[in-house]
Design a protein around this motif. Structure first.
Motif, PDB file in Angstrom:
ATOM      1  N   VAL A   1     -17.731  11.507   6.712  1.00 32.83           N
ATOM      2  CA  VAL A   1     -16.889  10.546   6.929  1.00 32.83           C
ATOM      3  C   VAL A   1     -15.593  10.267   6.058  1.00 32.83           C
ATOM      4  CG1 VAL A   1     -16.937   7.938   6.211  1.00 32.83           C
ATOM      5  CG2 VAL A   1     -18.628   8.595   6.872  1.00 32.83           C
ATOM      6  N   ALA A   2     -14.072  11.161   6.308  1.00 29.13           N
ATOM      7  CA  ALA A   2     -13.711  11.327   6.121  1.00 29.13           C
ATOM      8  C   ALA A   2     -12.052   9.803   6.281  1.00 29.13           C
ATOM      9  CB  ALA A   2     -12.400  12.463   6.821  1.00 29.13           C
ATOM     10  N   ARG A   3     -11.698   9.372   4.463  1.00 28.70           N
ATOM     11  CA  ARG A   3     -11.711   7.963   4.888  1.00 28.70           C
ATOM     12  C   ARG A   3     -10.653   7.921   3.062  1.00 28.70           C
ATOM     13  NH1 ARG A   3     -16.190   4.275   5.555  1.00 28.70           N
ATOM     14  NH2 ARG A   3     -16.886   4.570   3.334  1.00 28.70           N
ATOM     15  N   SER A   4      -9.712   7.277   3.205  1.00 24.02           N
ATOM     16  CA  SER A   4      -9.179   6.679   2.176  1.00 24.02           C
ATOM     17  C   SER A   4     -10.517   6.363   0.700  1.00 24.02           C
ATOM     18  CB  SER A   4      -8.179   5.206   1.780  1.00 24.02           C
ATOM     19  OG  SER A   4      -9.535   4.142   2.237  1.00 24.02           O
ATOM     20  N   ASP A   5     -10.133   6.405  -0.169  1.00 22.60           N
ATOM     21  CA  ASP A   5     -10.820   6.235  -1.403  1.00 22.60           C
ATOM     22  C   ASP A   5     -11.481   4.077  -1.238  1.00 22.60           C
ATOM     23  OD1 ASP A   5      -8.218   4.412  -1.852  1.00 22.60           O
ATOM     24  OD2 ASP A   5      -8.531   4.238  -3.765  1.00 22.60           O
ATOM     25  N   HIS A   6     -11.093   3.281  -0.952  1.00 24.81           N
ATOM     26  CA  HIS A   6     -11.547   2.321  -0.508  1.00 24.81           C
ATOM     27  C   HIS A   6     -12.052   1.869   0.937  1.00 24.81           C
ATOM     28  CE1 HIS A   6      -8.413   1.465  -3.845  1.00 24.81           C
ATOM     29  NE2 HIS A   6      -9.011  -0.089  -3.702  1.00 24.81           N
ATOM     30  N   GLY A   7     -12.768   3.350   1.684  1.00 27.04           N
ATOM     31  CA  GLY A   7     -13.622   2.761   2.565  1.00 27.04           C
ATOM     32  C   GLY A   7     -15.057   1.661   3.309  1.00 27.04           C
TER      33      GLY A   7
ATOM     34  N   TYR B   1      -7.535  10.080   0.525  1.00 24.43           N
ATOM     35  CA  TYR B   1      -6.509   9.859  -0.223  1.00 24.43           C
ATOM     36  C   TYR B   1      -7.092   8.297  -0.867  1.00 24.43           C
ATOM     37  CZ  TYR B   1      -6.343   6.743   3.975  1.00 24.43           C
ATOM     38  OH  TYR B   1      -6.827   5.856   5.238  1.00 24.43           O
ATOM     39  N   GLU B   2      -5.680   8.260  -1.825  1.00 19.13           N
ATOM     40  CA  GLU B   2      -5.670   6.992  -2.633  1.00 19.13           C
ATOM     41  C   GLU B   2      -4.752   5.907  -1.927  1.00 19.13           C
ATOM     42  OE1 GLU B   2      -5.600   8.056  -6.151  1.00 19.13           O
ATOM     43  OE2 GLU B   2      -7.789   8.849  -6.659  1.00 19.13           O
ATOM     44  N   LEU B   3      -5.010   4.290  -1.762  1.00 21.41           N
ATOM     45  CA  LEU B   3      -3.989   3.943  -1.956  1.00 21.41           C
ATOM     46  C   LEU B   3      -4.213   2.733  -2.811  1.00 21.41           C
ATOM     47  CD1 LEU B   3      -6.078   2.252   1.827  1.00 21.41           C
ATOM     48  CD2 LEU B   3      -3.848   3.488   1.234  1.00 21.41           C
TER      49      LEU B   3
ATOM     50  N   LEU C   1       0.950  -1.186  -0.060  1.00 17.21           N
ATOM     51  CA  LEU C   1       0.250  -0.504  -0.292  1.00 17.21           C
ATOM     52  C   LEU C   1       1.098   1.111  -0.016  1.00 17.21           C
ATOM     53  CD1 LEU C   1      -2.598  -0.724   2.923  1.00 17.21           C
ATOM     54  CD2 LEU C   1      -3.369  -1.133   0.404  1.00 17.21           C
ATOM     55  N   ALA C   2       0.385   2.040  -0.694  1.00 13.82           N
ATOM     56  CA  ALA C   2       1.341   3.607  -0.898  1.00 13.82           C
ATOM     57  C   ALA C   2      -0.177   4.411  -1.028  1.00 13.82           C
ATOM     58  CB  ALA C   2       2.142   3.625  -1.947  1.00 13.82           C
ATOM     59  N   VAL C   3       0.714   5.568  -0.401  1.00 14.35           N
ATOM     60  CA  VAL C   3      -0.881   7.087  -0.247  1.00 14.35           C
ATOM     61  C   VAL C   3      -0.121   7.879  -1.229  1.00 14.35           C
ATOM     62  CG1 VAL C   3      -2.027   8.852   1.787  1.00 14.35           C
ATOM     63  CG2 VAL C   3      -0.448   6.200   2.299  1.00 14.35           C
ATOM     64  N   GLU C   4      -1.439   8.160  -1.970  1.00 17.31           N
ATOM     65  CA  GLU C   4      -1.835   9.327  -2.926  1.00 17.31           C
ATOM     66  C   GLU C   4      -2.652  10.561  -2.062  1.00 17.31           C
ATOM     67  OE1 GLU C   4      -1.845   8.283  -6.585  1.00 17.31           O
ATOM     68  OE2 GLU C   4       0.054   7.110  -6.908  1.00 17.31           O
ATOM     69  N   PRO C   5      -2.058  11.371  -1.574  1.00 19.07           N
ATOM     70  CA  PRO C   5      -3.193  12.610  -1.069  1.00 19.07           C
ATOM     71  C   PRO C   5      -4.560  13.219  -2.330  1.00 19.07           C
ATOM     72  CG  PRO C   5      -0.955  12.316  -0.027  1.00 19.07           C
ATOM     73  CD  PRO C   5      -0.977  12.510  -1.231  1.00 19.07           C
ATOM     74  N   THR C   6      -5.239  13.217  -1.834  1.00 20.10           N
ATOM     75  CA  THR C   6      -6.510  13.410  -2.869  1.00 20.10           C
ATOM     76  C   THR C   6      -6.376  15.613  -2.365  1.00 20.10           C
ATOM     77  OG1 THR C   6      -8.113  13.548  -2.336  1.00 20.10           O
ATOM     78  CG2 THR C   6      -7.389  11.837  -3.030  1.00 20.10           C
ATOM     79  N   GLY C   7      -6.225  15.726  -1.778  1.00 25.38           N
ATOM     80  CA  GLY C   7      -5.763  17.540  -1.122  1.00 25.38           C
ATOM     81  C   GLY C   7      -7.169  17.442  -0.866  1.00 25.38           C
TER      82      GLY C   7
END
Length: 248
Positions: free
Chosen positions: A121-127, A148-150, A37-43
């Motif tokens: 709800v604030a989380r990743s794109d795979h929540g 963020y995207e994983l 897993l690597a984190v790519e922030p969406t801003g």
């Protein structure tokens, strides 16, 4: 330890992976670090006008704090103690941590509070949709912000190669996505079936039931699921299962 235990660990390449390697070393195992897993922030940042805001990970907390997000009068909820601890370290007041550290646990804890309330709800794109659907079913007005995207890091897959070659005694899956990315890396290298077979000759640990269900859906037999969704508990149980300590 009666034999070498080579343990694949898939945590992101930050202090979580370093801590995992250190823990496995302390248990007498040989870590095979292979970040999946690597984190790519969406801003993006969460809304600041909700009645409740839910943060589901340490990564999410750090991103909103670094962006200067101020929740105002919003009541903050954390999915577990580790997330809550980082929230407090970053100056946020935590109003709720469920007894069960999961989406289901959060829904149960908020069920009587959210009817008619605005819930962020604030989380990743795979929540998991279990959280958002559950809160909506309870009567909340739910808005989700993807912080963020994983993604799977380039070059990942050493562990899949080792599994396919019979060179792993154990593997530690900490999310459904780590399972999917492991299999994606194996397929990319051309030995997905062999990697699954290798895992099935090893001891496989999953941090919780959703992760176990994902692994088993793809044909991976899971041997260990700890009572608590805790990495240290998972690692200790898997290493013990892979190389039991015999007492005379």
């Amino acid at each position: 330890m009666s034999r070498e235990v080579r343990v694949a660990v898939f945590r992101p390449d930050d202090e979580r992976l370093r801590d995992a390697v250190e823990l496995l070393d302390s248990l007498g195992a040989t870590p095979v670090p292979d970040p999946m897993l690597a984190v790519e922030p969406t801003g993006a940042v969460p809304r600041d006008d909700a009645d409740y805001a839910i943060l589901t990970s340490k990564t999410g907390v750090e991103l909103v704090a670094d962006a200067g997000w101020a929740p105002g009068e919003t009541a903050l909820c954390a999915i577990g103690d580790s997330t809550a601890e980082v929230m407090r370290e970053r100056g946020y007041a935590v109003g709720l941590v469920p007894d069960e550290f999961s989406s289901i646990g959060l829904v149960e804890a908020l069920r009587d509070r959210v009817p008619g309330a605005r819930v962020e709800v604030a989380r990743s794109d795979h929540g998991s949709v279990v959280l958002t659907d559950g809160l909506e079913a309870a009567g909340g007005y739910v808005h989700e912000t993807v912080l963020y995207e994983l993604v799977r890091p380039p070059g990942s897959g050493e562990s899949a190669e080792r599994a396919a070659s019979g060179e792993l005694e154990a593997a530690l899956f900490t999310s459904s996505l780590t399972v999917e990315h492991f299999l994606g890396a194996a397929a990319e290298r051309g030995f997905r079936d062999e990697a699954i077979a290798g895992l099935n000759d090893a001891v496989v640990g999953a941090i919780g039931e959703p992760t176990r269900e994902t692994a088993e859906r793809f044909g991976i037999t899971v041997d260990v699921v700890p009572e608590a969704a805790d990495f240290e508990e998972l690692a200790c149980a898997v290493v013990e299962a892979a190389a039991p300590t015999y007492h005379e």
